[in-house]
Design a protein around this motif. Structure first.
Motif, PDB file in Angstrom:
ATOM      1  N   TYR A  74      11.918 -31.331  41.183  1.00  0.00           N
ATOM      2  CA  TYR A  74      10.908 -30.020  40.617  1.00  0.00           C
ATOM      3  C   TYR A  74      11.892 -28.960  40.323  1.00  0.00           C
ATOM      4  O   TYR A  74      11.676 -28.533  39.296  1.00  0.00           O
ATOM      5  N   THR A  75      13.037 -28.750  40.944  1.00  0.00           N
ATOM      6  CA  THR A  75      13.790 -27.614  40.793  1.00  0.00           C
ATOM      7  C   THR A  75      14.687 -28.084  39.409  1.00  0.00           C
ATOM      8  O   THR A  75      15.058 -27.133  38.922  1.00  0.00           O
ATOM      9  N   ASN A  76      15.075 -29.249  39.336  1.00  0.00           N
ATOM     10  CA  ASN A  76      15.570 -29.726  37.979  1.00  0.00           C
ATOM     11  C   ASN A  76      14.680 -29.248  36.855  1.00  0.00           C
ATOM     12  O   ASN A  76      15.013 -28.884  35.593  1.00  0.00           O
ATOM     13  N   LEU A  77      13.611 -29.731  36.960  1.00  0.00           N
ATOM     14  CA  LEU A  77      12.449 -29.398  35.740  1.00  0.00           C
ATOM     15  C   LEU A  77      12.099 -27.909  35.711  1.00  0.00           C
ATOM     16  O   LEU A  77      11.895 -27.538  34.448  1.00  0.00           O
ATOM     17  N   LYS A  78      12.223 -27.204  36.629  1.00  0.00           N
ATOM     18  CA  LYS A  78      11.979 -25.860  36.642  1.00  0.00           C
ATOM     19  C   LYS A  78      13.095 -24.988  35.804  1.00  0.00           C
ATOM     20  O   LYS A  78      12.574 -24.123  35.003  1.00  0.00           O
ATOM     21  N   TYR A  79      14.189 -25.415  36.082  1.00  0.00           N
ATOM     22  CA  TYR A  79      15.424 -24.676  35.259  1.00  0.00           C
ATOM     23  C   TYR A  79      15.885 -25.285  34.357  1.00  0.00           C
ATOM     24  O   TYR A  79      16.642 -24.717  33.471  1.00  0.00           O
ATOM     25  N   ASN A  80      15.544 -26.545  33.822  1.00  0.00           N
ATOM     26  CA  ASN A  80      16.456 -27.229  32.833  1.00  0.00           C
ATOM     27  C   ASN A  80      15.519 -27.732  31.787  1.00  0.00           C
ATOM     28  O   ASN A  80      14.343 -28.549  32.017  1.00  0.00           O
ATOM     29  N   ASP A  82      15.906 -29.266  28.757  1.00  0.00           N
ATOM     30  CA  ASP A  82      16.105 -30.448  28.390  1.00  0.00           C
ATOM     31  C   ASP A  82      15.450 -31.598  29.464  1.00  0.00           C
ATOM     32  O   ASP A  82      14.868 -32.495  28.683  1.00  0.00           O
ATOM     33  N   ALA A  83      15.629 -31.203  30.536  1.00  0.00           N
ATOM     34  CA  ALA A  83      15.038 -32.349  31.539  1.00  0.00           C
ATOM     35  C   ALA A  83      13.616 -32.149  31.409  1.00  0.00           C
ATOM     36  O   ALA A  83      12.692 -33.189  31.554  1.00  0.00           O
ATOM     37  N   ALA A  88       8.236 -34.797  29.906  1.00  0.00           N
ATOM     38  CA  ALA A  88       7.125 -34.581  29.192  1.00  0.00           C
ATOM     39  C   ALA A  88       7.034 -35.817  28.043  1.00  0.00           C
ATOM     40  O   ALA A  88       5.983 -36.681  28.058  1.00  0.00           O
ATOM     41  N   ARG A  89       8.102 -36.129  27.647  1.00  0.00           N
ATOM     42  CA  ARG A  89       8.179 -37.169  26.540  1.00  0.00           C
ATOM     43  C   ARG A  89       8.043 -38.534  27.110  1.00  0.00           C
ATOM     44  O   ARG A  89       7.281 -39.364  26.775  1.00  0.00           O
TER      45      ARG A  89
END
Length: 113
Positions: A74-80, A82-83, A88-89
């Motif tokens: 979650y934190t990776n998706l929140k701040y990155n 590209d991730a 989503a893709r």
């Protein structure tokens, strides 16, 4: 009558009785059997509850580790950015402009082993 009373007195008071005829041994054995098998808080019930408790502790540790990994994702998706785009893709089949997506579904019956 006096002889019978004297015999009973000698048998129970003088100590010539056998070990299994003692009321204390009988009561103790009944108590132990009752506590192991029949009581609400019996040994068998405690054993089952301890098994269930260890199973629940194992599940708790599993879900805690899963929660930690989800929080990291979650934190990776929140701040990155590209991730977030990659997620989503991959999961929602989002696409960029001028891009075609081909989804290939393989039927398990047609795959030869």
């Amino acid at each position: 009558m006096k002889k019978i009373r004297h015999k009973l007195y000698r048998r129970y008071v003088s100590g010539s009785q056998k070990w299994y005829s003692s009321i204390y041994i009988i009561l103790l054995s009944i108590f132990i059997v009752w506590m192991i098998f029949f009581d609400t808080n019996s040994y068998l019930t405690h054993r089952e509850l301890n098994k269930e408790l260890s199973k629940i502790k194992h599940e708790k540790s599993y879900y805690k580790s899963k929660l930690d990994s989800e929080h990291a994702q979650y934190t990776n998706l929140k701040y990155n950015k590209d991730a977030r785009e990659r997620y989503a893709r991959e999961n929602y089949f989002f696409k960029r402009k001028n891009e075609d997506i081909f989804i290939i579904i393989q039927d398990s019956n047609t795959i030869k082993k």
